[in-house]
Design a protein around this motif. Structure first.
Motif, PDB file in Angstrom:
ATOM      1  N   GLY A 116      39.443 -14.088  -3.247  1.00  0.00           N
ATOM      2  CA  GLY A 116      38.217 -14.604  -2.651  1.00  0.00           C
ATOM      3  C   GLY A 116      38.103 -14.279  -1.176  1.00  0.00           C
ATOM      4  O   GLY A 116      37.017 -13.933  -0.688  1.00  0.00           O
ATOM      5  N   SER A 117      39.212 -14.363  -0.449  1.00  0.00           N
ATOM      6  CA  SER A 117      39.170 -14.048   0.983  1.00  0.00           C
ATOM      7  C   SER A 117      38.864 -12.578   1.219  1.00  0.00           C
ATOM      8  O   SER A 117      38.187 -12.221   2.186  1.00  0.00           O
ATOM      9  CB  SER A 117      40.494 -14.425   1.649  1.00  0.00           C
ATOM     10  OG  SER A 117      41.559 -13.623   1.173  1.00  0.00           O
ATOM     11  N   ARG A 118      39.332 -11.729   0.304  1.00  0.00           N
ATOM     12  CA  ARG A 118      39.017 -10.306   0.446  1.00  0.00           C
ATOM     13  C   ARG A 118      37.540 -10.034   0.190  1.00  0.00           C
ATOM     14  O   ARG A 118      36.977  -9.081   0.741  1.00  0.00           O
ATOM     15  CB  ARG A 118      39.893  -9.483  -0.502  1.00  0.00           C
ATOM     16  CG  ARG A 118      41.339  -9.370  -0.016  1.00  0.00           C
ATOM     17  CD  ARG A 118      42.160  -8.442  -0.871  1.00  0.00           C
ATOM     18  NE  ARG A 118      42.676  -9.114  -2.056  1.00  0.00           N
ATOM     19  CZ  ARG A 118      42.511  -8.662  -3.286  1.00  0.00           C
ATOM     20  NH1 ARG A 118      41.804  -7.567  -3.513  1.00  0.00           N
ATOM     21  NH2 ARG A 118      43.025  -9.311  -4.307  1.00  0.00           N
ATOM     22  N   LEU A 119      36.909 -10.876  -0.613  1.00  0.00           N
ATOM     23  CA  LEU A 119      35.477 -10.700  -0.880  1.00  0.00           C
ATOM     24  C   LEU A 119      34.654 -10.847   0.390  1.00  0.00           C
ATOM     25  O   LEU A 119      33.695 -10.105   0.606  1.00  0.00           O
ATOM     26  CB  LEU A 119      35.003 -11.722  -1.913  1.00  0.00           C
ATOM     27  CG  LEU A 119      35.221 -11.406  -3.392  1.00  0.00           C
ATOM     28  CD1 LEU A 119      34.700 -12.556  -4.231  1.00  0.00           C
ATOM     29  CD2 LEU A 119      34.534 -10.105  -3.789  1.00  0.00           C
ATOM     30  N   TRP A 120      35.003 -11.848   1.226  1.00  0.00           N
ATOM     31  CA  TRP A 120      34.194 -12.061   2.423  1.00  0.00           C
ATOM     32  C   TRP A 120      34.751 -11.389   3.676  1.00  0.00           C
ATOM     33  O   TRP A 120      34.081 -11.374   4.706  1.00  0.00           O
ATOM     34  CB  TRP A 120      33.970 -13.556   2.675  1.00  0.00           C
ATOM     35  CG  TRP A 120      35.184 -14.419   2.845  1.00  0.00           C
ATOM     36  CD1 TRP A 120      35.818 -15.162   1.908  1.00  0.00           C
ATOM     37  CD2 TRP A 120      35.895 -14.662   4.062  1.00  0.00           C
ATOM     38  NE1 TRP A 120      36.885 -15.849   2.435  1.00  0.00           N
ATOM     39  CE2 TRP A 120      36.949 -15.566   3.761  1.00  0.00           C
ATOM     40  CE3 TRP A 120      35.750 -14.220   5.373  1.00  0.00           C
ATOM     41  CZ2 TRP A 120      37.840 -16.016   4.718  1.00  0.00           C
ATOM     42  CZ3 TRP A 120      36.645 -14.663   6.338  1.00  0.00           C
ATOM     43  CH2 TRP A 120      37.673 -15.548   6.009  1.00  0.00           C
ATOM     44  N   LYS A 121      35.926 -10.781   3.573  1.00  0.00           N
ATOM     45  CA  LYS A 121      36.517 -10.104   4.730  1.00  0.00           C
ATOM     46  C   LYS A 121      36.325  -8.597   4.712  1.00  0.00           C
ATOM     47  O   LYS A 121      36.200  -7.959   5.768  1.00  0.00           O
ATOM     48  CB  LYS A 121      38.021 -10.400   4.803  1.00  0.00           C
ATOM     49  CG  LYS A 121      38.383 -11.784   5.275  1.00  0.00           C
ATOM     50  CD  LYS A 121      39.900 -11.943   5.317  1.00  0.00           C
ATOM     51  CE  LYS A 121      40.298 -13.318   5.805  1.00  0.00           C
ATOM     52  NZ  LYS A 121      41.780 -13.490   5.829  1.00  0.00           N
ATOM     53  N   LEU A 122      36.315  -7.983   3.534  1.00  0.00           N
ATOM     54  CA  LEU A 122      36.384  -6.537   3.421  1.00  0.00           C
ATOM     55  C   LEU A 122      35.032  -5.899   3.114  1.00  0.00           C
ATOM     56  O   LEU A 122      34.094  -6.568   2.688  1.00  0.00           O
ATOM     57  CB  LEU A 122      37.392  -6.150   2.335  1.00  0.00           C
ATOM     58  CG  LEU A 122      38.809  -6.705   2.497  1.00  0.00           C
ATOM     59  CD1 LEU A 122      39.684  -6.260   1.340  1.00  0.00           C
ATOM     60  CD2 LEU A 122      39.410  -6.272   3.835  1.00  0.00           C
ATOM     61  N   LYS A 123      34.981  -4.610   3.329  1.00  0.00           N
ATOM     62  CA  LYS A 123      33.783  -3.829   3.023  1.00  0.00           C
ATOM     63  C   LYS A 123      34.192  -2.557   2.290  1.00  0.00           C
ATOM     64  O   LYS A 123      35.363  -2.233   2.178  1.00  0.00           O
ATOM     65  CB  LYS A 123      33.034  -3.473   4.315  1.00  0.00           C
ATOM     66  CG  LYS A 123      32.542  -4.688   5.100  1.00  0.00           C
ATOM     67  CD  LYS A 123      31.849  -4.279   6.389  1.00  0.00           C
ATOM     68  CE  LYS A 123      31.376  -5.504   7.165  1.00  0.00           C
ATOM     69  NZ  LYS A 123      30.712  -5.124   8.433  1.00  0.00           N
ATOM     70  N   GLY A 124      33.195  -1.835   1.790  1.00  0.00           N
ATOM     71  CA  GLY A 124      33.458  -0.546   1.157  1.00  0.00           C
ATOM     72  C   GLY A 124      34.258  -0.659  -0.122  1.00  0.00           C
ATOM     73  O   GLY A 124      34.144  -1.633  -0.875  1.00  0.00           O
ATOM     74  N   GLU A 125      35.124   0.318  -0.362  1.00  0.00           N
ATOM     75  CA  GLU A 125      35.897   0.378  -1.589  1.00  0.00           C
ATOM     76  C   GLU A 125      36.836  -0.816  -1.761  1.00  0.00           C
ATOM     77  O   GLU A 125      36.943  -1.357  -2.873  1.00  0.00           O
ATOM     78  CB  GLU A 125      36.685   1.679  -1.661  1.00  0.00           C
ATOM     79  CG  GLU A 125      37.497   1.860  -2.954  1.00  0.00           C
ATOM     80  CD  GLU A 125      36.619   1.801  -4.198  1.00  0.00           C
ATOM     81  OE1 GLU A 125      37.137   1.404  -5.262  1.00  0.00           O
ATOM     82  OE2 GLU A 125      35.423   2.163  -4.124  1.00  0.00           O
TER      83      GLU A 125
END
Length: 227
Positions: A116-125
């Protein structure tokens, strides 16, 4: 919020939006145990009490029972069963069923929050990978839930439900918007379970609304320079 009673026998150190602290509040409410809640300022400076009580990880939640600390939320839930056997048990009596419940609670801890944290922290691939992973996680949890009303099955609302219920305030809006998916579409039975959990007094009084969680994440993104 429920549970903010002046009882020095049980003291819970937490942070308002933390699903890990909230699951402890849910467990305490399910058991009808009075406790004193202490809100920690995780951004402005952690209290001396927290640092003394959890010197290894220096994080919440911490349960103090007659001054003795118990750390890590899932261990706190298990401790409450052990320390207060006269209260409704979160874990079933059967050893295999207990191990099964612990497995799924551990799965939730290892998978849901990190992804879940990667959903709102990351972009692109990396973001697309996190989205695909979260959808798979939700489908996996829905398969485990099956046709049961709660993860506890015949035991009713139990260990896995208490552990997972706070996450519903995150995936109902924050994960959906940043992940660009609908929980009701990818895991309808899980969405129905979340609604049932929200009707329980222990859950309703222990977690905040999906809107408040979404606003918190928005502010956190700004602090981290993600926006």
């Amino acid at each position: 919020m429920a549970g903010e009673k002046n009882d020095d026998g049980l003291v819970l150190l937490g942070f308002w939006v933390s699903p890990f602290a909230q699951r402890c509040r849910i467990a305490l409410a399910e058991k009808g145990l009075p406790y004193r809640y202490v809100e920690e300022d995780l951004f402005g400076g952690k209290s001396d009490l927290l640092l003394r009580s959890n010197p290894v990880h220096k994080k919440i939640p911490v349960l103090l029972h007659d001054g003795k600390p118990v750390n890590e939320s899932l261990l706190i839930l298990q401790y409450l069963d052990d320390a207060f056997p006269e209260t409704p048990s979160l874990l079933p009596a059967d050893p295999h069923a207990r191990a099964h419940a612990r497995f799924w609670a551990d799965y939730i801890d290892k998978k849901v929050t990190d992804c879940g944290s990667r959903l709102w922290k990351l972009k692109g691939e990396p973001h697309r990978q996190a989205r695909a992973e979260m959808i798979e996680i939700l489908k996996t949890l829905e398969a485990e839930l099956g046709e049961k009303e709660f993860f506890g099955g015949e035991h009713g609302f139990g260990f896995v439900d208490a552990a997972f219920a706070p996450s519903t305030a995150w995936f109902q809006l924050t994960y959906e918007r940043y992940g660009e998916f609908s929980v009701a579409e990818v895991a309808p039975k899980l969405a129905a379970w979340a609604a049932r959990c929200g009707e329980r007094e222990s859950v309703a009084q222990s977690i905040y609304s999906p809107e408040k969680v979404y606003d918190f994440i928005g502010e956190l993104r700004k602090k981290l320079g993600i926006e």
